[in-house]
Design a protein around this motif. Structure first.
Motif, PDB file in Angstrom:
ATOM      1  N   GLY A 381     -27.731  24.270  19.000  1.00  0.00           N
ATOM      2  CA  GLY A 381     -27.139  23.060  19.548  1.00  0.00           C
ATOM      3  C   GLY A 381     -28.105  21.900  19.571  1.00  0.00           C
ATOM      4  N   MET A 382     -29.335  22.163  19.947  1.00  0.00           N
ATOM      5  CA  MET A 382     -30.320  21.088  20.031  1.00  0.00           C
ATOM      6  C   MET A 382     -30.665  20.533  18.661  1.00  0.00           C
ATOM      7  SD  MET A 382     -34.055  21.132  21.868  1.00  0.00           S
ATOM      8  CE  MET A 382     -34.931  19.595  22.163  1.00  0.00           C
ATOM      9  N   LEU A 446     -39.821  25.661  27.238  1.00  0.00           N
ATOM     10  CA  LEU A 446     -39.001  25.067  28.295  1.00  0.00           C
ATOM     11  C   LEU A 446     -39.803  24.124  29.178  1.00  0.00           C
ATOM     12  CD1 LEU A 446     -36.640  27.929  29.480  1.00  0.00           C
ATOM     13  CD2 LEU A 446     -36.159  26.027  27.956  1.00  0.00           C
ATOM     14  N   ILE A 447     -41.067  24.447  29.417  1.00  0.00           N
ATOM     15  CA  ILE A 447     -41.910  23.554  30.220  1.00  0.00           C
ATOM     16  C   ILE A 447     -42.057  22.198  29.544  1.00  0.00           C
ATOM     17  CG2 ILE A 447     -44.261  23.207  31.079  1.00  0.00           C
ATOM     18  CD1 ILE A 447     -44.426  26.214  31.556  1.00  0.00           C
ATOM     19  N   MET A 448     -42.241  22.199  28.236  1.00  0.00           N
ATOM     20  CA  MET A 448     -42.389  20.942  27.506  1.00  0.00           C
ATOM     21  C   MET A 448     -41.075  20.157  27.495  1.00  0.00           C
ATOM     22  SD  MET A 448     -45.535  20.921  26.762  1.00  0.00           S
ATOM     23  CE  MET A 448     -45.500  19.421  25.773  1.00  0.00           C
ATOM     24  N   SER A 451     -40.578  18.482  30.815  1.00  0.00           N
ATOM     25  CA  SER A 451     -41.408  17.283  30.989  1.00  0.00           C
ATOM     26  C   SER A 451     -40.720  16.051  30.421  1.00  0.00           C
ATOM     27  CB  SER A 451     -42.773  17.486  30.316  1.00  0.00           C
ATOM     28  OG  SER A 451     -42.633  17.576  28.912  1.00  0.00           O
ATOM     29  N   THR A 452     -39.958  16.226  29.343  1.00  0.00           N
ATOM     30  CA  THR A 452     -39.180  15.112  28.800  1.00  0.00           C
ATOM     31  C   THR A 452     -37.959  14.823  29.660  1.00  0.00           C
ATOM     32  OG1 THR A 452     -39.871  15.755  26.569  1.00  0.00           O
ATOM     33  CG2 THR A 452     -38.023  14.252  26.734  1.00  0.00           C
ATOM     34  N   TYR A 453     -37.353  15.881  30.179  1.00  0.00           N
ATOM     35  CA  TYR A 453     -36.148  15.729  30.996  1.00  0.00           C
ATOM     36  C   TYR A 453     -36.453  15.010  32.308  1.00  0.00           C
ATOM     37  CZ  TYR A 453     -32.101  17.196  33.797  1.00  0.00           C
ATOM     38  OH  TYR A 453     -30.996  17.216  34.589  1.00  0.00           O
ATOM     39  N   ALA A 454     -37.567  15.349  32.925  1.00  0.00           N
ATOM     40  CA  ALA A 454     -37.895  14.803  34.241  1.00  0.00           C
ATOM     41  C   ALA A 454     -38.599  13.456  34.167  1.00  0.00           C
ATOM     42  CB  ALA A 454     -38.774  15.794  35.005  1.00  0.00           C
ATOM     43  N   ARG A 455     -39.097  13.095  33.014  1.00  0.00           N
ATOM     44  CA  ARG A 455     -39.837  11.837  32.884  1.00  0.00           C
ATOM     45  C   ARG A 455     -38.899  10.653  33.078  1.00  0.00           C
ATOM     46  NH1 ARG A 455     -44.762  10.474  30.245  1.00  0.00           N
ATOM     47  NH2 ARG A 455     -44.833   8.322  29.503  1.00  0.00           N
ATOM     48  N   LYS A 456     -39.346   9.672  33.846  1.00  0.00           N
ATOM     49  CA  LYS A 456     -38.540   8.483  34.085  1.00  0.00           C
ATOM     50  C   LYS A 456     -38.365   7.721  32.792  1.00  0.00           C
ATOM     51  CE  LYS A 456     -38.018   4.606  37.270  1.00  0.00           C
ATOM     52  NZ  LYS A 456     -38.628   3.833  38.376  1.00  0.00           N
ATOM     53  N   HIS A 457     -37.136   7.345  32.516  1.00  0.00           N
ATOM     54  CA  HIS A 457     -36.785   6.775  31.211  1.00  0.00           C
ATOM     55  C   HIS A 457     -36.577   5.274  31.317  1.00  0.00           C
ATOM     56  CE1 HIS A 457     -35.051   6.774  27.154  1.00  0.00           C
ATOM     57  NE2 HIS A 457     -35.543   7.996  27.059  1.00  0.00           N
ATOM     58  N   HIS A 458     -37.170   4.540  30.385  1.00  0.00           N
ATOM     59  CA  HIS A 458     -37.005   3.084  30.339  1.00  0.00           C
ATOM     60  C   HIS A 458     -36.644   2.667  28.920  1.00  0.00           C
ATOM     61  CE1 HIS A 458     -38.736   2.681  34.374  1.00  0.00           C
ATOM     62  NE2 HIS A 458     -39.682   3.511  33.981  1.00  0.00           N
ATOM     63  N   CYS A 459     -35.665   3.333  28.365  1.00  0.00           N
ATOM     64  CA  CYS A 459     -35.310   3.059  26.971  1.00  0.00           C
ATOM     65  C   CYS A 459     -33.800   2.923  26.863  1.00  0.00           C
ATOM     66  CB  CYS A 459     -35.823   4.190  26.075  1.00  0.00           C
ATOM     67  SG  CYS A 459     -35.852   3.781  24.332  1.00  0.00           S
ATOM     68  N   ASN A 460     -33.250   1.876  27.461  1.00  0.00           N
ATOM     69  CA  ASN A 460     -31.814   1.666  27.471  1.00  0.00           C
ATOM     70  C   ASN A 460     -31.482   0.268  26.966  1.00  0.00           C
ATOM     71  OD1 ASN A 460     -31.346   4.191  28.772  1.00  0.00           O
ATOM     72  ND2 ASN A 460     -31.889   3.246  30.729  1.00  0.00           N
ATOM     73  N   PHE A 461     -30.251   0.135  26.451  1.00  0.00           N
ATOM     74  CA  PHE A 461     -29.739  -1.183  26.117  1.00  0.00           C
ATOM     75  C   PHE A 461     -29.419  -1.941  27.400  1.00  0.00           C
ATOM     76  CE2 PHE A 461     -28.367   0.498  21.865  1.00  0.00           C
ATOM     77  CZ  PHE A 461     -29.133  -0.384  21.125  1.00  0.00           C
ATOM     78  N   SER A 462     -29.627  -3.245  27.380  1.00  0.00           N
ATOM     79  CA  SER A 462     -29.203  -4.092  28.486  1.00  0.00           C
ATOM     80  C   SER A 462     -27.901  -4.761  28.085  1.00  0.00           C
ATOM     81  CB  SER A 462     -30.277  -5.146  28.798  1.00  0.00           C
ATOM     82  OG  SER A 462     -29.852  -6.007  29.830  1.00  0.00           O
ATOM     83  N   PHE A 463     -26.775  -4.272  28.663  1.00  0.00           N
ATOM     84  CA  PHE A 463     -25.463  -4.796  28.306  1.00  0.00           C
ATOM     85  C   PHE A 463     -24.972  -5.787  29.351  1.00  0.00           C
ATOM     86  CE2 PHE A 463     -25.174  -1.415  25.233  1.00  0.00           C
ATOM     87  CZ  PHE A 463     -24.385  -1.974  24.254  1.00  0.00           C
ATOM     88  N   LEU A 648     -30.560  17.486  27.123  1.00  0.00           N
ATOM     89  CA  LEU A 648     -31.734  18.268  27.511  1.00  0.00           C
ATOM     90  C   LEU A 648     -31.404  19.249  28.628  1.00  0.00           C
ATOM     91  CD1 LEU A 648     -34.530  15.525  27.428  1.00  0.00           C
ATOM     92  CD2 LEU A 648     -33.883  17.149  25.648  1.00  0.00           C
ATOM     93  N   GLY A 649     -30.495  18.860  29.527  1.00  0.00           N
ATOM     94  CA  GLY A 649     -30.135  19.754  30.622  1.00  0.00           C
ATOM     95  C   GLY A 649     -29.454  21.010  30.137  1.00  0.00           C
ATOM     96  N   LEU A 650     -28.541  20.888  29.180  1.00  0.00           N
ATOM     97  CA  LEU A 650     -27.871  22.054  28.627  1.00  0.00           C
ATOM     98  C   LEU A 650     -28.865  22.965  27.908  1.00  0.00           C
ATOM     99  CD1 LEU A 650     -25.150  23.434  28.274  1.00  0.00           C
ATOM    100  CD2 LEU A 650     -24.766  22.048  26.220  1.00  0.00           C
ATOM    101  N   THR A 651     -29.818  22.352  27.219  1.00  0.00           N
ATOM    102  CA  THR A 651     -30.858  23.134  26.551  1.00  0.00           C
ATOM    103  C   THR A 651     -31.711  23.902  27.556  1.00  0.00           C
ATOM    104  OG1 THR A 651     -30.947  21.487  24.774  1.00  0.00           O
ATOM    105  CG2 THR A 651     -32.802  22.996  24.955  1.00  0.00           C
ATOM    106  N   LEU A 652     -32.050  23.248  28.667  1.00  0.00           N
ATOM    107  CA  LEU A 652     -32.869  23.894  29.692  1.00  0.00           C
ATOM    108  C   LEU A 652     -32.126  25.052  30.367  1.00  0.00           C
ATOM    109  CD1 LEU A 652     -34.592  20.831  31.396  1.00  0.00           C
ATOM    110  CD2 LEU A 652     -35.723  22.668  30.140  1.00  0.00           C
ATOM    111  N   VAL A 653     -30.848  24.852  30.676  1.00  0.00           N
ATOM    112  CA  VAL A 653     -30.070  25.896  31.339  1.00  0.00           C
ATOM    113  C   VAL A 653     -29.979  27.134  30.458  1.00  0.00           C
ATOM    114  CG1 VAL A 653     -27.770  26.517  32.164  1.00  0.00           C
ATOM    115  CG2 VAL A 653     -28.762  24.316  32.790  1.00  0.00           C
ATOM    116  N   LEU A 654     -29.675  26.934  29.186  1.00  0.00           N
ATOM    117  CA  LEU A 654     -29.598  28.071  28.265  1.00  0.00           C
ATOM    118  C   LEU A 654     -30.954  28.741  28.107  1.00  0.00           C
ATOM    119  CD1 LEU A 654     -27.295  26.508  25.509  1.00  0.00           C
ATOM    120  CD2 LEU A 654     -26.678  28.310  27.127  1.00  0.00           C
ATOM    121  N   GLY A 655     -32.014  27.929  28.077  1.00  0.00           N
ATOM    122  CA  GLY A 655     -33.348  28.497  27.952  1.00  0.00           C
ATOM    123  C   GLY A 655     -33.733  29.345  29.147  1.00  0.00           C
TER     124      GLY A 655
END
Length: 717
Positions: A381-382, A446-448, A451-463, A648-655
């Motif tokens: 899936g990923m 899964l740890i790596m 780290s991407t899942y929990a990292r604060k994200h600042h990469c969005n469109f401003s609509f 990423l959440g679905l990937t983590l749960v399955l992992g």
């Protein structure tokens, strides 16, 4: 003189009395010729099979690289794209049992050649819709496309549009509705991928067994390792080919490229996805040609003529199986089966069902099978939607995304697989150690990812007017600044205001005028485009969405580093996991166990994973495209935050579920092992896979590391 004459006479008489064994010279020369012909034939087959592995890996990875292109071109949701992707596994499952059983009794090289032709036919069929469904139409303000009539983007009234132009636009829409049947052309892509799966089926089982039957025993592992290495190279070229084709416009060669008003950086861009399938189809045809000229059987090496099986195989084959193998060597006709000599029902009752019961009664096998199924669900899936995630989350183009995956991720996978085999060999790791190594690789992966899942994200469109992420965002598009415009919320023609905000269309931005045409169009007097200090000030905007936040390049670089590390660590555990599978089952059930394992992975992971991952991704869509005749099309805009949590959440749960079963495997192994013997036989008897015997026989069993086949490992990452 007389003495010398007597000596000479005696010398010649003695020499003439000695017989000359010409048959021994003849046998030696014939043996050397036979050895040369055998080695030459097997090397030719090895080269041809390597090329076929390269061709099938290239076409499979190219399909992954065109997922987003196909979605936009056919205007279909991600869930339907997942069905198309899973059709390959369905085609493979349709005939895998027939090919595996009957293929060994027929002309194996020609069956492989036939499979290559079917695979190429399926690849060509995938590209065919491009030539029958008309040209690609993308949403653009129609005055920017070769229009001589000046029309304000913000229509105060539809009557503002000249009647001739309005009627002409409606006529084009009606004409498009008549051709709306072209939107179902994705079925041909599905059928083509199904054919690819059918054609690919005989390559692996028949090709590997042909090498193992006719190669010198000590060279078989090397030859199979070479084939697998070439197979890993295929995806690199597949993704690079996808990167190249993604830069070319979809209708290249059919339209004037100067009239195209979007670039490959535009969210509506569709590359020449079909071109790569034509190239891959030609490569598949060329790869299948040599097999039509190869013999059904090659001369066996002298070292393998005395026995019908190799020295290691003889350890695992019972007397009954040896008798069956001898009968095969005598070429018993298949018609004898039809005469009643082998009843399928009696076979099931006498052999199949007891073997299946024995296999599923092995707790280590069952637990490892469950862990692998869940892990492959996460992995497949990923990997299937990884290009889409990179494009939507980090604002990267399809071309750059495929280039990065092909040039960075795939080599990391190859290096990981090689490292896993070397670690197993160098440290002589037993079954318990293999279980620990496999569990450790999954945990680090899964740890790596976390780290991407929990990292604060600042990469969005401003609509425009989007203060929060909601599915009812369409109601926030209208404001006082565009209240006087007759705008449609269904339009999708994004523009970028000079304030750094993206607007769905020029009309919703309140733009009153424009200048230029095509890619160079600039909109003026946009009432909704203003700075925070003076929101009422009218400003300008350009075609296309704005770039994402300034933090986006750094976030993308961090994601790439994590992606490479996870690809490597997960691949390191692949080989130890397979060794764990092979060493903890009864020897005569190895082939059957691997067959059940492969079947379970394909049915329970390869087919459903792309579908439910696609359904989950569709739930994060904010703006659905509207087809020309109504109905929901492909997603135009995703909720970046929700997409990250879902993907990423679905990937983590399955992992984590996979880790649970892996820990259970380790617990069972520890419970049944003794201090003197860290390994375990399948029936619970200690000492079968003991440490001492393992050290003695490890060299002979090294080929298991290389010959084991991780299903689709060359295209999954």
């Amino acid at each position: 003189m007389e003495i010398s004459l007597k000596e000479n006479t005696q010398f010649f008489s003695n020499n003439t009395i000695l017989p000359v064994d010409r048959s021994s010279f003849k046998s030696e020369s014939s043996a050397s010729k036979e050895k040369q012909s055998c080695c030459g034939g097997i090397k030719i087959f090895l080269g041809a099979l390597s090329f076929v592995y390269f061709a099938k890996a290239l076409s499979g990875s190219y399909l992954k690289s065109t997922i987003t292109q196909i979605e936009r071109r056919f205007d279909i949701p991600s869930s339907l794209v997942g069905v198309i992707d899973g059709s390959f596994e369905i085609g493979n499952l349709l005939i895998i049992i027939l090919v595996s059983y009957f293929g060994a009794k027929l002309h194996r090289p020609r069956i492989i050649g036939t499979g290559c032709l079917i695979m190429s036919a399926g690849t060509f069929l995938i590209a065919m819709p491009q030539f029958f469904m008309g040209r690609y139409r993308y949403g653009r303000f129609h005055s920017t496309i070769n229009s001589t009539v000046s029309i304000s983007p913000c229509l105060q009234d539809k009557n503002q549009t000249p009647i001739s132009v309005w009627e002409k636009s409606q006529a084009k829409i009606n004409a498009g509705c008549e051709k709306e049947a072209g939107s179902s052309m994705w079925i041909y892509v599905l059928l083509g991928n199904l054919l690819r799966g059918i054609g690919e089926t005989p390559i692996q089982p028949l090709g590997i067994t042909y090498i193992d039957d006719h190669a010198i025993e000590e060279n078989a592992a090397l030859y199979i390792g070479c084939v697998q290495t070439v197979a890993i190279v295929g995806p690199i070229f597949g993704f690079l080919l996808g990167s190249l084709c993604a830069k070319l416009y979809v209708d290249i060669g059919f339209v004037d490229l100067d009239s195209v008003t979007i670039t490959h950086k535009d969210v509506q861009w569709v590359g020449a996805w079909w071109l790569g399938y034509l190239i891959a189809g030609v490569i598949s045809v060329l790869a299948g040609i040599p097999f039509w000229f190869l013999p059904r059987h090659l001369p066996k090496p002298e070292s393998r003529k005395d026995s019908s099986t190799s020295s290691e195989q003889s350890k695992f084959i019972t007397e009954d199986n040896k008798d069956q193998h001898k009968s095969y060597q005598q070429q018993v006709k298949m018609t004898e089966m039809a005469k009643g000599k082998l009843s399928f029902l009696s076979f099931c009752l006498a052999d199949f069902l007891p073997s299946l019961k024995n296999l599923f009664g092995n707790p280590v096998y069952i637990l490892y099978l469950c862990a692998s199924i869940i892990q492959f669900n996460s992995l497949i899936g990923m990997v299937t939607y990884k290009p889409k995630y990179i494009e939507q989350q980090y604002g990267q183009t399809s071309s750059k995304t495929n280039f990065v995956i092909g040039l960075i991720n795939i080599p990391a996978v190859a290096f990981g697989i090689l490292s896993g085999g070397l670690i197993m060999k160098k440290f002589r790791i037993n079954v318990l150690g293999a279980a620990k190594l496999s569990l450790g690789s999954i945990t680090r992966d899964l740890i790596m990812i976390y780290s991407t899942y929990a990292r604060k994200h600042h990469c969005n469109f401003s609509f425009f007017h989007r203060t929060k992420w909601t599915t009812d965002y369409e109601q926030t598009l209208f404001s006082e600044c565009n209240s006087g415009c007759a705008c449609s919320k269904n339009d999708w023609d994004p523009i970028c205001g000079e304030n750094g905000v993206t607007y769905i269309s020029a009309c919703l931005a309140g733009c009153q005028a424009f200048n230029g045409s095509g890619k160079n169009t600039v909109f003026f007097n946009c009432s909704c485009v203003g700075t925070l200090e003076s929101p009422s000030q009218s400003s300008s905007a350009v075609v296309g969405p704005c770039q994402k936040g300034n933090e986006c390049p750094k976030m993308f670089l961090y994601f790439l580093v994590v992606s490479v590390i996870t690809s490597y660590t997960l691949s390191v555990g692949g080989t130890p996991g397979y060794i764990l599978l092979l060493r903890c089952i009864k020897p005569h059930l190895k082939s059957f166990a691997l067959g059940i394992y492969t079947l379970a992975i394909r049915v329970l992971a390869g087919i459903p994973a792309p579908v439910y991952f696609g359904v989950a991704i569709d739930t994060t869509c904010l703006k659905w495209g509207i087809k020309r005749c109504g109905g929901r099309g492909a997603c135009r805009l995703y909720d970046s935050r929700a997409l990250r949590y879902v993907f990423l959440g679905l990937t983590l749960v399955l992992g984590m579920m996979s880790i649970f079963f892996s820990v259970a495997v380790l617990w069972v192994l520890r419970k049944r092992s003794s201090p003197q013997d860290d390994t375990l036989s399948a029936n619970g008897e200690r000492g079968t896979c003991g440490t001492k015997s393992r050290k003695d026989s490890f060299v002979n069993n090294d080929h298991l590391i290389q010959t084991t086949y991780w299903p689709e490992k060359e295209t999954r990452l």
